[in-house]
Design a protein around this motif. Structure first.
Motif, PDB file in Angstrom:
ATOM      1  N   LEU A 226      44.230  25.642  37.174  1.00 55.01           N
ATOM      2  CA  LEU A 226      43.362  26.793  37.408  1.00 55.01           C
ATOM      3  C   LEU A 226      43.992  27.790  38.366  1.00 55.01           C
ATOM      4  CD1 LEU A 226      39.773  25.277  37.583  1.00 55.01           C
ATOM      5  CD2 LEU A 226      40.863  26.470  35.691  1.00 55.01           C
ATOM      6  N   GLU A 227      44.676  27.290  39.396  1.00 57.03           N
ATOM      7  CA  GLU A 227      45.331  28.226  40.316  1.00 57.03           C
ATOM      8  C   GLU A 227      46.361  29.083  39.581  1.00 57.03           C
ATOM      9  OE1 GLU A 227      44.896  24.494  43.055  1.00 57.03           O
ATOM     10  OE2 GLU A 227      45.038  24.890  40.911  1.00 57.03           O
ATOM     11  N   GLU A 228      47.081  28.455  38.663  1.00 56.83           N
ATOM     12  CA  GLU A 228      48.089  29.184  37.893  1.00 56.83           C
ATOM     13  C   GLU A 228      47.428  30.192  36.964  1.00 56.83           C
ATOM     14  OE1 GLU A 228      50.490  26.325  35.891  1.00 56.83           O
ATOM     15  OE2 GLU A 228      51.448  25.602  37.718  1.00 56.83           O
ATOM     16  N   LYS A 229      46.287  29.817  36.407  1.00 58.81           N
ATOM     17  CA  LYS A 229      45.578  30.749  35.535  1.00 58.81           C
ATOM     18  C   LYS A 229      45.107  31.966  36.320  1.00 58.81           C
ATOM     19  CE  LYS A 229      43.005  29.593  32.108  1.00 58.81           C
ATOM     20  NZ  LYS A 229      41.952  29.080  31.213  1.00 58.81           N
ATOM     21  N   ILE A 230      44.561  31.721  37.498  1.00 63.34           N
ATOM     22  CA  ILE A 230      44.068  32.828  38.323  1.00 63.34           C
ATOM     23  C   ILE A 230      45.214  33.747  38.723  1.00 63.34           C
ATOM     24  CG2 ILE A 230      43.017  33.400  40.553  1.00 63.34           C
ATOM     25  CD1 ILE A 230      41.389  30.723  40.207  1.00 63.34           C
ATOM     26  N   LEU A 268      35.428  38.928  31.907  1.00 65.12           N
ATOM     27  CA  LEU A 268      35.664  38.015  30.793  1.00 65.12           C
ATOM     28  C   LEU A 268      36.795  37.014  31.003  1.00 65.12           C
ATOM     29  CD1 LEU A 268      35.254  40.348  27.678  1.00 65.12           C
ATOM     30  CD2 LEU A 268      33.586  38.827  28.718  1.00 65.12           C
ATOM     31  N   ASN A 269      37.743  37.323  31.864  1.00 68.98           N
ATOM     32  CA  ASN A 269      38.901  36.438  32.005  1.00 68.98           C
ATOM     33  C   ASN A 269      38.950  35.670  33.326  1.00 68.98           C
ATOM     34  OD1 ASN A 269      40.482  39.073  30.378  1.00 68.98           O
ATOM     35  ND2 ASN A 269      40.393  37.055  29.466  1.00 68.98           N
ATOM     36  N   LEU A 270      38.801  36.370  34.420  1.00 69.41           N
ATOM     37  CA  LEU A 270      39.072  35.763  35.724  1.00 69.41           C
ATOM     38  C   LEU A 270      37.934  34.901  36.255  1.00 69.41           C
ATOM     39  CD1 LEU A 270      41.199  35.530  37.908  1.00 69.41           C
ATOM     40  CD2 LEU A 270      40.316  37.622  38.943  1.00 69.41           C
ATOM     41  N   TRP A 271      36.690  35.275  35.950  1.00 71.87           N
ATOM     42  CA  TRP A 271      35.571  34.570  36.559  1.00 71.87           C
ATOM     43  C   TRP A 271      35.495  33.104  36.146  1.00 71.87           C
ATOM     44  CZ3 TRP A 271      32.882  34.123  40.565  1.00 71.87           C
ATOM     45  CH2 TRP A 271      31.724  33.344  40.582  1.00 71.87           C
ATOM     46  N   ASN A 272      35.805  32.787  34.909  1.00 69.87           N
ATOM     47  CA  ASN A 272      35.692  31.407  34.439  1.00 69.87           C
ATOM     48  C   ASN A 272      36.572  30.441  35.218  1.00 69.87           C
ATOM     49  OD1 ASN A 272      36.792  29.194  32.221  1.00 69.87           O
ATOM     50  ND2 ASN A 272      34.596  29.572  32.070  1.00 69.87           N
ATOM     51  N   PRO A 273      37.895  30.673  35.326  1.00 71.84           N
ATOM     52  CA  PRO A 273      38.710  29.739  36.131  1.00 71.84           C
ATOM     53  C   PRO A 273      38.372  29.800  37.615  1.00 71.84           C
ATOM     54  CG  PRO A 273      40.035  31.613  35.413  1.00 71.84           C
ATOM     55  CD  PRO A 273      38.742  31.688  34.668  1.00 71.84           C
ATOM     56  N   LEU A 274      37.985  30.967  38.106  1.00 73.56           N
ATOM     57  CA  LEU A 274      37.639  31.092  39.523  1.00 73.56           C
ATOM     58  C   LEU A 274      36.407  30.253  39.858  1.00 73.56           C
ATOM     59  CD1 LEU A 274      38.022  32.370  42.304  1.00 73.56           C
ATOM     60  CD2 LEU A 274      36.689  34.333  41.504  1.00 73.56           C
ATOM     61  N   SER A 275      35.381  30.348  39.045  1.00 66.00           N
ATOM     62  CA  SER A 275      34.149  29.586  39.307  1.00 66.00           C
ATOM     63  C   SER A 275      34.391  28.082  39.183  1.00 66.00           C
ATOM     64  CB  SER A 275      33.032  30.027  38.354  1.00 66.00           C
ATOM     65  OG  SER A 275      33.380  29.782  37.013  1.00 66.00           O
TER      66      SER A 275
END
Length: 352
Positions: A226-230, A268-275
């Motif tokens: 998730l860190e990499e995704k963010i 649409l993109n960032l909130w999902n991995p962040l949450s």
């Protein structure tokens, strides 16, 4: 050397259950003078061997196998380098296209003198098809006609590379960023949106996007930490901003274009991995994540921070998670709040 009308580029990775349907949907196209460029990214399930069987029967197929796993962006870039078509079409290795899809897009490009033609798609899951939410929310995305980002910001919701016909001239010097692992095709498609002489929407179903079971993901759907995704999404935003800044638009228009895009990505993109990261503080470095957000906000102009609605939503949504974490994370969150407030206040004062 340009010798074909259309090049269809398909990166592949461990899709033995789907690749036959994908390849068959291409070789059965009603459009003639097509080449198919397949790039296998070190599949270990027999995908490459299945694709290889088509080479003897179809001389218009090129098959390459990467020496090491390089990811979807590198594979698409290899496909671009090898392609010989006047136009380029990208297809994921688990999706498939309607038999007349390429012909319809090509005819629209020729008729309208467009260097970018956008088609529609359907979602395919459990033997059923359904319309994607953005086509229902934005009816204009199903209406034929010339489009541009400023008048049609809803195009941001179609900011993926598949389902589009790109003229080779438009993207001749463009590559997919190999440092972005999620949303890697957004900056690429945005560049095309910004630099196309004419964008035309042809409202026909061109491809079927396969929704796969959890744990069964394609090369372009592979998830990392998730860190990499963010971090990847933040890099994606920065590259997209670079393309907007370099586009032939007035400064105030560039700002509006970036705000539209930033709002879309944050929502649409960032909130999902962040949450997900904030919900699992034992697994993820939430302090580092909040600090990364703080640095990113610092790099935005005051006016962008003031005018982007999703930033306000983020602050509101992050708050309950942060105060349940340790003091160090809460302190970094307060820095983020201070940064946003100061930027907004400065922007408001300039408006007075």
């Amino acid at each position: 050397m340009i010798s074909k009308k259309i090049s269809i580029i398909i990166p592949m990775y461990n899709v033995k259950d789907y690749i036959v349907e994908t390849i068959e949907s291409v070789i059965n196209q009603t459009m003639e003078d097509i080449e198919l460029v397949l790039i296998d990214d070190c599949s270990s399930d027999g995908t490459y061997e299945i694709a290889k069987k088509y080479l003897e029967r179809y001389p218009n197929i090129t098959l390459i196998r990467n020496k090491k796993n390089q990811g979807v962006s590198a594979s698409r870039n290899i496909g671009l380098k090898l392609s010989k078509g006047h136009y380029i079409y990208f297809l994921d290795s688990d999706d498939y296209i309607e038999k007349d899809a390429i012909k319809k897009l090509y005819m629209a490009a020729q008729r309208e003198n467009a260097d970018l033609v956008i088609g529609n798609h359907l979602i395919y899951q459990n033997e059923e098809t359904k319309s994607p939410w953005m086509l229902e929310k934005f009816p204009s995305l199903t209406m034929a006609g010339e489009k541009n980002l400023l008048k049609n910001p809803e195009l941001y919701f179609l900011i993926y590379s598949c389902g589009k016909l790109f003229s080779k001239e438009l993207i001749n010097d463009l590559k997919f960023s190999e440092q972005i692992y999620n949303g890697e095709d957004q900056p690429f498609t945005l560049y095309a949106y910004l630099n196309a002489k004419k964008i035309y929407l042809e409202p026909c179903i061109t491809f079927y996007y396969r929704m796969r079971k959890p744990g069964d993901v394609s090369l372009s759907q592979t998830e990392g930490l998730l860190e990499e995704k963010i971090t990847g999404f933040i890099n994606m935003i920065e590259l997209s901003k670079k393309y907007i800044d370099e586009s032939p638009n007035e400064p105030n228009i560039k700002e509006d274009l970036f705000i539209f895009y930033l709002n879309r990505v944050l929502t649409l993109n960032l909130w999902n991995p962040l949450s997900k990261a904030l919900k699992s503080p034992s697994k993820y470095n939430c302090f580092s994540i909040i600090r990364t957000l703080n640095i990113s906000v610092n790099n935005l102009t005051d006016e962008v921070v003031l005018k982007t609605p999703a930033i306000t939503e983020y602050i509101r949504n992050i708050k309950p998670y942060v105060y349940a974490l340790n003091k160090e994370v809460a302190k970094e969150y307060l820095k983020l709040l201070k940064t946003i407030k100061e930027k907004r206040d400065r922007a408001k004062n300039r408006l007075l």
